[in-house]
Design an enzyme around this catalytic site. Structure first.
Site, PDB file in Angstrom:
ATOM      1  N   TYR A 110     -17.166  -4.361  -5.668  1.00 30.29           N
ATOM      2  CA  TYR A 110     -16.015  -3.448  -5.534  1.00 30.29           C
ATOM      3  C   TYR A 110     -16.334  -2.350  -4.512  1.00 30.29           C
ATOM      4  O   TYR A 110     -15.542  -2.082  -3.606  1.00 30.29           O
ATOM      5  CB  TYR A 110     -15.674  -2.833  -6.902  1.00 30.29           C
ATOM      6  N   ASN A 120       3.358  -2.514  -8.409  1.00 28.92           N
ATOM      7  CA  ASN A 120       3.919  -2.650  -9.754  1.00 28.92           C
ATOM      8  C   ASN A 120       3.154  -1.882 -10.825  1.00 28.92           C
ATOM      9  O   ASN A 120       3.593  -1.828 -11.969  1.00 28.92           O
ATOM     10  CB  ASN A 120       3.981  -4.134 -10.155  1.00 28.92           C
TER      11      ASN A 120
HETATM   12  N1  LIG Z   1      -7.997   4.165 -10.631  1.00 31.53           N
HETATM   13  C1  LIG Z   1      -8.977   4.812 -10.023  1.00 31.53           C
HETATM   14  O1  LIG Z   1      -9.697   5.632 -10.635  1.00 31.53           O
HETATM   15  C2  LIG Z   1      -9.247   4.581  -8.569  1.00 31.53           C
HETATM   16  C3  LIG Z   1     -10.317   5.291  -7.976  1.00 31.53           C
HETATM   17  C4  LIG Z   1     -10.560   5.094  -6.629  1.00 31.53           C
HETATM   18  C5  LIG Z   1      -9.780   4.232  -5.905  1.00 31.53           C
HETATM   19  N2  LIG Z   1      -8.766   3.534  -6.512  1.00 31.53           N
HETATM   20  C6  LIG Z   1      -7.958   2.631  -5.683  1.00 31.53           C
HETATM   21  O2  LIG Z   1      -6.583   2.901  -5.895  1.00 31.53           O
HETATM   22  C7  LIG Z   1      -5.822   1.704  -5.641  1.00 31.53           C
HETATM   23  C8  LIG Z   1      -4.851   1.462  -6.795  1.00 31.53           C
HETATM   24  O3  LIG Z   1      -5.616   1.198  -7.948  1.00 31.53           O
HETATM   25  P1  LIG Z   1      -5.043   1.454  -9.426  1.00 31.53           P
HETATM   26  O4  LIG Z   1      -6.039   2.314 -10.102  1.00 31.53           O
HETATM   27  O5  LIG Z   1      -3.629   1.844  -9.369  1.00 31.53           O
HETATM   28  O6  LIG Z   1      -5.219  -0.013 -10.030  1.00 31.53           O
HETATM   29  P2  LIG Z   1      -4.227  -0.915 -10.926  1.00 31.53           P
HETATM   30  O7  LIG Z   1      -3.452  -0.071 -11.852  1.00 31.53           O
HETATM   31  O8  LIG Z   1      -5.090  -1.997 -11.477  1.00 31.53           O
HETATM   32  O9  LIG Z   1      -3.249  -1.521  -9.834  1.00 31.53           O
HETATM   33  C9  LIG Z   1      -3.716  -2.448  -8.898  1.00 31.53           C
HETATM   34  C10 LIG Z   1      -2.534  -3.109  -8.245  1.00 31.53           C
HETATM   35  O10 LIG Z   1      -3.053  -4.087  -7.307  1.00 31.53           O
HETATM   36  C11 LIG Z   1      -2.379  -5.310  -7.559  1.00 31.53           C
HETATM   37  N3  LIG Z   1      -3.156  -6.497  -7.157  1.00 31.53           N
HETATM   38  C12 LIG Z   1      -4.310  -6.945  -7.670  1.00 31.53           C
HETATM   39  N4  LIG Z   1      -4.637  -8.119  -7.096  1.00 31.53           N
HETATM   40  C13 LIG Z   1      -3.661  -8.411  -6.202  1.00 31.53           C
HETATM   41  C14 LIG Z   1      -3.421  -9.495  -5.326  1.00 31.53           C
HETATM   42  N5  LIG Z   1      -4.255 -10.539  -5.241  1.00 31.53           N
HETATM   43  N6  LIG Z   1      -2.313  -9.470  -4.553  1.00 31.53           N
HETATM   44  C15 LIG Z   1      -1.438  -8.437  -4.631  1.00 31.53           C
HETATM   45  N7  LIG Z   1      -1.603  -7.388  -5.459  1.00 31.53           N
HETATM   46  C16 LIG Z   1      -2.710  -7.380  -6.243  1.00 31.53           C
HETATM   47  C17 LIG Z   1      -2.133  -5.315  -9.055  1.00 31.53           C
HETATM   48  O11 LIG Z   1      -1.151  -6.295  -9.365  1.00 31.53           O
HETATM   49  P3  LIG Z   1      -1.147  -7.047 -10.811  1.00 31.53           P
HETATM   50  O12 LIG Z   1      -0.454  -6.129 -11.755  1.00 31.53           O
HETATM   51  O13 LIG Z   1      -0.393  -8.297 -10.520  1.00 31.53           O
HETATM   52  O14 LIG Z   1      -2.579  -7.291 -11.180  1.00 31.53           O
HETATM   53  C18 LIG Z   1      -1.664  -3.887  -9.235  1.00 31.53           C
HETATM   54  O15 LIG Z   1      -0.326  -3.756  -8.883  1.00 31.53           O
HETATM   55  C19 LIG Z   1      -6.843   0.591  -5.440  1.00 31.53           C
HETATM   56  O16 LIG Z   1      -7.031   0.369  -4.064  1.00 31.53           O
HETATM   57  C20 LIG Z   1      -8.130   1.164  -6.043  1.00 31.53           C
HETATM   58  O17 LIG Z   1      -9.287   0.601  -5.460  1.00 31.53           O
HETATM   59  C21 LIG Z   1      -8.479   3.697  -7.833  1.00 31.53           C
END
Ligand SMILES: NC(=O)c1ccc[n+]([C@@H]2O[C@H](COP(=O)([O-])OP(=O)(O)OC[C@H]3O[C@@H](n4cnc5c(N)ncnc54)[C@H](OP(=O)(O)O)[C@@H]3O)[C@@H](O)[C@H]2O)c1
Length: 342
Positions: free
Chosen positions: A221, A46
């Site tokens: 993390y 989402n």
């Molecule tokens: N952004 C970066 O710079 C970065 C860098 C390296 C790796 N990553 C990785 O990329 C992936 C996506 O991250 P993002 O940056 O897109 O983060 P984000 O925008 O915060 O999205 C995280 C997603 O995970 C969901 N989530 C959190 N807790 C959950 C739970 N208990 N059950 C089901 N869903 C849950 C959130 O849902 P809600 O909306 O309900 O909270 C949201 O949809 C992650 O694995 C992150 O570690 C990101």
């Protein structure tokens, strides 16, 4: 004088952006294949990278299940995606990765409704203030529980449907931060039962100033992202010959809401966000490596490797991933998720 400075700064920023565009790569042309007929699950679909991943699958005509903990946020995402494409099918199913009962319920429902699963994208994650000492419903440290254990259990429960779709793929979104995770701390999670102790995290003075909360400085993390990488490695070994392949990746540093709940003072966070908006990947760019791992024909014979910027990770960066650690984590995860009774 001021004019010259502004021109130099502006020019520097443009050059930096061009350099970053080169570094970030582009979407792999081999990804431009239709995903029609493919059943795909994206966890955390989402928001951020998960939402743009879902959009890309929809554009390619896939049947995508948005596995989200909040149904209304998932429906908002569908609304956003439908403003951009009418392709594909989008279905919401409730999944809380921090609750084993919810994961089991999701898997039971999916296994009842669907004959096969072509692509599982383990994407959802949290990055929270380590001082919050939050736990999952089942009593595990929140990063380890949501980011690793939830996906471990989900994947295990969906394996038969992945095998039924072979050749199929499991894509696990890890992070650069996995490089500073600690295997010893992760294996110490065995003690983190509902009534047990948390592993001890210690921080230097510099860590405490800022880095303790964000990115690689956030030890819980980073540990969970190392667990993601070790999980993908061991999964590949166990699935050899099954036609199910596994890929782990770092999406790059992406401008999403991942760090929004870190309670960093707003007067610091907002200006930082504004600057980073210019320098970081957009969520649309952030899903490129996920799509590369999910669909690229180039990776058809690869399994168990890591990727970033739509390319294989430099093996030097991966020396931390040892087979004996991945086996130990696997055994621990089976025990903690109740797949093997304690
Ligand atoms: N952004 C970066 O710079 C970065 C860098 C390296 C790796 N990553 C990785 O990329 C992936 C996506 O991250 P993002 O940056 O897109 O983060 P984000 O925008 O915060 O999205 C995280 C997603 O995970 C969901 N989530 C959190 N807790 C959950 C739970 N208990 N059950 C089901 N869903 C849950 C959130 O849902 P809600 O909306 O309900 O909270 C949201 O949809 C992650 O694995 C992150 O570690 C990101």
């Amino acid at each position: 004088m001021l004019g010259t400075i502004l021109i130099l700064v502006g020019g520097g920023l443009v050059l930096l952006r061009l350099f970053l565009n080169k570094l970030y790569g582009t979407v792999d042309p081999n990804n431009e294949i239709s995903a029609k007929g493919k059943i795909v699950i994206v966890t955390g679909a989402n928001a951020g990278v998960g939402r743009s991943t879902t959009l890309e699958f929809a554009k390619r005509d896939a049947h995508v299940i948005l596995a989200c903990r909040d149904i209304s946020r998932a429906n908002e995402a569908i609304k956003y995606i439908r403003e951009q494409t009418t392709n594909g099918q989008l279905v919401v199913m409730q999944l809380d990765l921090g609750c084993f009962e919810s994961v089991r319920k999701f898997a039971t429902e999916f296994n009842r409704k669907y004959e096969k699963l072509d692509i599982l994208v383990n994407n959802g994650a949290v990055m929270l203030n380590p001082d919050s000492h939050l736990k999952t419903t089942d009593g595990y440290e929140i990063h380890f529980g949501v980011n690793h254990l939830g996906h471990f259990l989900l994947t295990k429960l969906l394996l038969e449907k992945l095998k039924a779709a072979a050749p199929s793929r499991i894509v696990t979104v890890s992070a650069l931060a996995h490089n500073v995770g600690s295997v010893n701390r992760i294996l110490g999670m065995g003690k983190t039962t509902a009534s047990g102790e948390q592993p001890k995290y210690t921080y230097s003075f510099v860590d405490r100033l800022f880095l303790k909360k964000i990115g690689p400085g956030n030890k819980p993390y980073s540990d969970s992202k190392l667990a993601n990488a070790l999980f993908s490695l061991e999964l590949a070994r166990r699935l050899e010959g099954s036609g199910v392949r596994t890929y782990a990746l770092c999406p790059g540093i992406v401008n999403t809401g991942l760090a929004d709940s870190l309670d960093i003072p707003k007067f610091l966070y907002i200006p930082i966000k504004v600057i980073l908006r210019y320098l970081l990947k957009t969520p649309e760019q952030g899903c490129w490596t996920t799509m590369y791992c999910a669909l690229s024909r180039d990776l058809i014979n690869e399994s168990g490797l890591m990727y970033q910027h739509c390319a294989a990770w430099d093996p030097k960066d991966r020396i931390r991933l040892k087979e004996e650690d991945s086996v130990e984590l696997w055994n621990l995860s089976e025990r903690l998720t109740g797949i093997i009774p304690p």
